[in-house]
Design a protein around this motif. Structure first.
Motif, mmCIF file in Angstrom:
data_model
loop_
_atom_site.group_PDB
_atom_site.id
_atom_site.type_symbol
_atom_site.label_atom_id
_atom_site.label_comp_id
_atom_site.label_asym_id
_atom_site.label_seq_id
_atom_site.Cartn_x
_atom_site.Cartn_y
_atom_site.Cartn_z
ATOM 1 N N PHE A 103 -2.520 5.854 2.807
ATOM 2 C CA PHE A 103 -1.279 5.103 3.313
ATOM 3 C C PHE A 103 -0.430 4.534 2.192
ATOM 4 C CE2 PHE A 103 -4.654 5.444 6.644
ATOM 5 C CZ PHE A 103 -4.057 6.296 7.635
ATOM 6 N N TYR A 104 0.794 4.529 2.593
ATOM 7 C CA TYR A 104 1.569 3.909 1.705
ATOM 8 C C TYR A 104 2.847 3.435 2.177
ATOM 9 C CZ TYR A 104 4.901 7.756 1.348
ATOM 10 O OH TYR A 104 5.903 8.495 1.525
ATOM 11 N N GLU A 105 3.360 2.384 1.959
ATOM 12 C CA GLU A 105 4.980 1.962 2.136
ATOM 13 C C GLU A 105 5.547 1.323 0.803
ATOM 14 O OE1 GLU A 105 6.757 -1.018 5.251
ATOM 15 O OE2 GLU A 105 4.966 -1.485 4.542
ATOM 16 N N PRO A 106 6.941 2.014 0.599
ATOM 17 C CA PRO A 106 7.416 1.258 -0.342
ATOM 18 C C PRO A 106 7.997 -0.121 -0.109
ATOM 19 C CG PRO A 106 8.402 3.690 0.071
ATOM 20 C CD PRO A 106 7.424 3.039 1.145
ATOM 21 N N THR A 107 7.892 -1.063 -0.988
ATOM 22 C CA THR A 107 8.373 -2.224 -0.921
ATOM 23 C C THR A 107 9.379 -2.767 -1.443
ATOM 24 O OG1 THR A 107 6.303 -2.980 -2.502
ATOM 25 C CG2 THR A 107 5.843 -2.780 -0.071
ATOM 26 N N GLY A 108 9.914 -2.053 -2.472
ATOM 27 C CA GLY A 108 11.100 -2.449 -3.566
ATOM 28 C C GLY A 108 11.131 -1.332 -4.375
ATOM 29 N N PRO A 109 12.101 -1.644 -5.437
ATOM 30 C CA PRO A 109 12.591 -0.431 -6.393
ATOM 31 C C PRO A 109 11.037 -0.177 -7.276
ATOM 32 C CG PRO A 109 14.288 -1.890 -6.119
ATOM 33 C CD PRO A 109 13.025 -2.693 -5.321
ATOM 34 N N ASP A 110 10.664 0.823 -7.308
ATOM 35 C CA ASP A 110 9.506 1.221 -7.953
ATOM 36 C C ASP A 110 8.331 0.156 -7.690
ATOM 37 O OD1 ASP A 110 10.292 3.408 -9.221
ATOM 38 O OD2 ASP A 110 11.133 2.356 -11.088
ATOM 39 N N GLN A 111 8.176 -0.076 -6.432
ATOM 40 C CA GLN A 111 7.077 -0.701 -5.903
ATOM 41 C C GLN A 111 6.599 -0.203 -4.455
ATOM 42 O OE1 GLN A 111 8.585 -5.235 -5.372
ATOM 43 N NE2 GLN A 111 8.316 -5.395 -7.621
ATOM 44 N N VAL A 112 4.980 -0.131 -4.528
ATOM 45 C CA VAL A 112 4.652 0.425 -3.375
ATOM 46 C C VAL A 112 3.367 -0.243 -2.805
ATOM 47 C CG1 VAL A 112 3.492 2.741 -2.559
ATOM 48 C CG2 VAL A 112 5.202 2.615 -4.168
ATOM 49 N N LEU A 113 3.068 -0.546 -1.549
ATOM 50 C CA LEU A 113 1.963 -0.837 -1.013
ATOM 51 C C LEU A 113 1.075 0.234 -0.664
ATOM 52 C CD1 LEU A 113 -0.020 -3.140 0.242
ATOM 53 C CD2 LEU A 113 1.306 -3.045 2.086
ATOM 54 N N GLU A 114 -0.268 0.382 -0.797
ATOM 55 C CA GLU A 114 -1.131 1.549 -0.553
ATOM 56 C C GLU A 114 -2.571 0.833 0.050
ATOM 57 O OE1 GLU A 114 -3.709 4.975 -2.788
ATOM 58 O OE2 GLU A 114 -2.344 3.629 -4.039
ATOM 59 N N VAL A 136 0.236 9.524 3.112
ATOM 60 C CA VAL A 136 0.892 9.455 4.330
ATOM 61 C C VAL A 136 1.790 8.194 4.363
ATOM 62 C CG1 VAL A 136 0.247 8.974 6.685
ATOM 63 C CG2 VAL A 136 -1.259 10.234 5.375
ATOM 64 N N PRO A 137 3.210 8.118 4.596
ATOM 65 C CA PRO A 137 3.976 7.197 4.709
ATOM 66 C C PRO A 137 3.742 6.459 6.111
ATOM 67 C CG PRO A 137 5.166 9.102 5.334
ATOM 68 C CD PRO A 137 3.776 9.461 4.764
ATOM 69 N N TYR A 138 3.445 5.221 5.970
ATOM 70 C CA TYR A 138 3.188 4.192 7.254
ATOM 71 C C TYR A 138 3.967 3.164 6.954
ATOM 72 C CZ TYR A 138 0.026 2.349 10.812
ATOM 73 O OH TYR A 138 -0.352 2.032 11.915
ATOM 74 N N PRO A 139 5.272 3.136 7.922
ATOM 75 C CA PRO A 139 6.216 2.022 7.748
ATOM 76 C C PRO A 139 5.453 0.715 8.676
ATOM 77 C CG PRO A 139 7.044 3.897 8.813
ATOM 78 C CD PRO A 139 5.737 4.097 8.599
ATOM 79 N N GLY A 140 5.469 -0.267 7.916
ATOM 80 C CA GLY A 140 4.862 -1.675 8.563
ATOM 81 C C GLY A 140 3.452 -1.709 7.813
ATOM 82 N N LEU A 141 2.926 -1.052 7.009
ATOM 83 C CA LEU A 141 1.545 -1.016 6.343
ATOM 84 C C LEU A 141 0.750 -2.587 6.428
ATOM 85 C CD1 LEU A 141 -0.839 0.529 5.728
ATOM 86 C CD2 LEU A 141 0.181 0.831 3.044
ATOM 87 N N ALA A 142 1.710 -3.396 5.780
ATOM 88 C CA ALA A 142 1.271 -4.519 5.467
ATOM 89 C C ALA A 142 0.775 -5.192 6.625
ATOM 90 C CB ALA A 142 2.320 -5.505 4.617
ATOM 91 N N ASP A 143 1.443 -5.253 7.918
ATOM 92 C CA ASP A 143 1.032 -5.842 8.986
ATOM 93 C C ASP A 143 0.375 -4.935 10.131
ATOM 94 O OD1 ASP A 143 2.160 -8.177 8.183
ATOM 95 O OD2 ASP A 143 4.165 -7.308 8.735
ATOM 96 N N ALA A 144 -0.117 -3.750 9.552
ATOM 97 C CA ALA A 144 -0.743 -3.059 10.235
ATOM 98 C C ALA A 144 -2.103 -3.479 11.012
ATOM 99 C CB ALA A 144 -0.903 -1.430 9.803
ATOM 100 N N ASP A 145 -2.438 -3.007 12.242
ATOM 101 C CA ASP A 145 -3.622 -3.433 12.955
ATOM 102 C C ASP A 145 -4.821 -2.700 12.231
ATOM 103 O OD1 ASP A 145 -5.755 -4.192 14.907
ATOM 104 O OD2 ASP A 145 -5.216 -2.291 15.921
#
Length: 154
Positions: free
Chosen positions: A57-68, A23-32
Motif C-alpha cells: 500500500f502506498y500514498e504519495p506525500t510530496g514530490p518524490d516522497q512516498v509512504l508505504e 496499491v494506492p491507498y489515500p489516507g494511508l497514514a491515518d488508516a485503521d
C-alpha cells in the motif's frame, strides 16, 4: 474486495520474481490498522495473484516522497520494511510519471529508503536502494544439515 474495486499494479521483481501488488491507498497514514490488515490479508491471496503477493500500500506525500506499508506473504502481517516491495512501488510510480525515479524517499515503519531507478523507455533496467540496515539474526548452518540435493554452485 468487499464490493470495492482496488486499482493496483502487479510486479514480479528480481530473479526468481517476487510477486507484489502495488496499491494506492489515500489516507494511508491515518488508516485503521485492523481494516488495513484485513484488506492486505484478502488481497495477498486473491485469485488474481496465482503465486500470492506481497501487498504494498502506498500514498504519495510530496514530490518524490512516498509512504508505504507492506503486508508480506509468508509473514502474513505487516513488516517494518520490504526492499523488493519498495522497489516495486517506485518502479510503478516512475513508469506512471508520478515520481522522478531519482532520490525517491520512501517512508516505512522501519525507516526511510532512497530509491534510484534506471529506465529505458517503458522498461525498468535497474533499481538502487539506499538506507540503514540492521542485523536481526545470526546463525550457522552446517553442511550435514543441508538437504542432499542442495548445491551452492547451482
Amino acid at each position: 474486495m468487499e464490493g470495492k474495486a482496488w486499482p493496483c499494479a502487479y510486479v514480479e521483481l528480481g530473479s526468481p520474481g517476487l510477486p507484489h501488488a502495488v496499491v494506492p491507498y489515500p489516507g494511508l497514514a491515518d488508516a485503521d490498522p485492523q481494516a488495513l490488515f484485513q484488506l492486505g490479508k484478502a488481497m495477498r491471496s486473491h485469485p488474481a495473484f496465482p503465486k500470492g503477493a506481497n501487498v504494498n500500500f502506498y500514498e504519495p506525500t510530496g514530490p518524490d516522497q512516498v509512504l508505504e506499508k507492506t503486508f508480506e506473504r509468508g509473514v502474513e502481517d505487516f513488516t517494518l520494511a520490504c526492499g523488493t516491495g519498495t522497489g516495486s512501488v517506485v518502479a510503478v510510480l516512475t513508469l506512471l510519471g508520478q515520481v522522478s525515479g531519482q532520490g525517491v524517499q520512501v517512508s516505512m515503519a522501519g525507516g526511510v529508503l532512497t530509491i534510484d531507478v534506471a529506465r529505458t523507455g517503458d522498461r525498468i533496467t535497474g533499481l538502487w536502494l539506499t538506507g540503514p540496515t540492521n542485523l536481526v539474526a545470526k546463525g550457522e548452518v552446517f553442511d550435514e544439515e543441508l538437504p542432499p540435493s542442495f548445491s551452492p554452485c547451482g
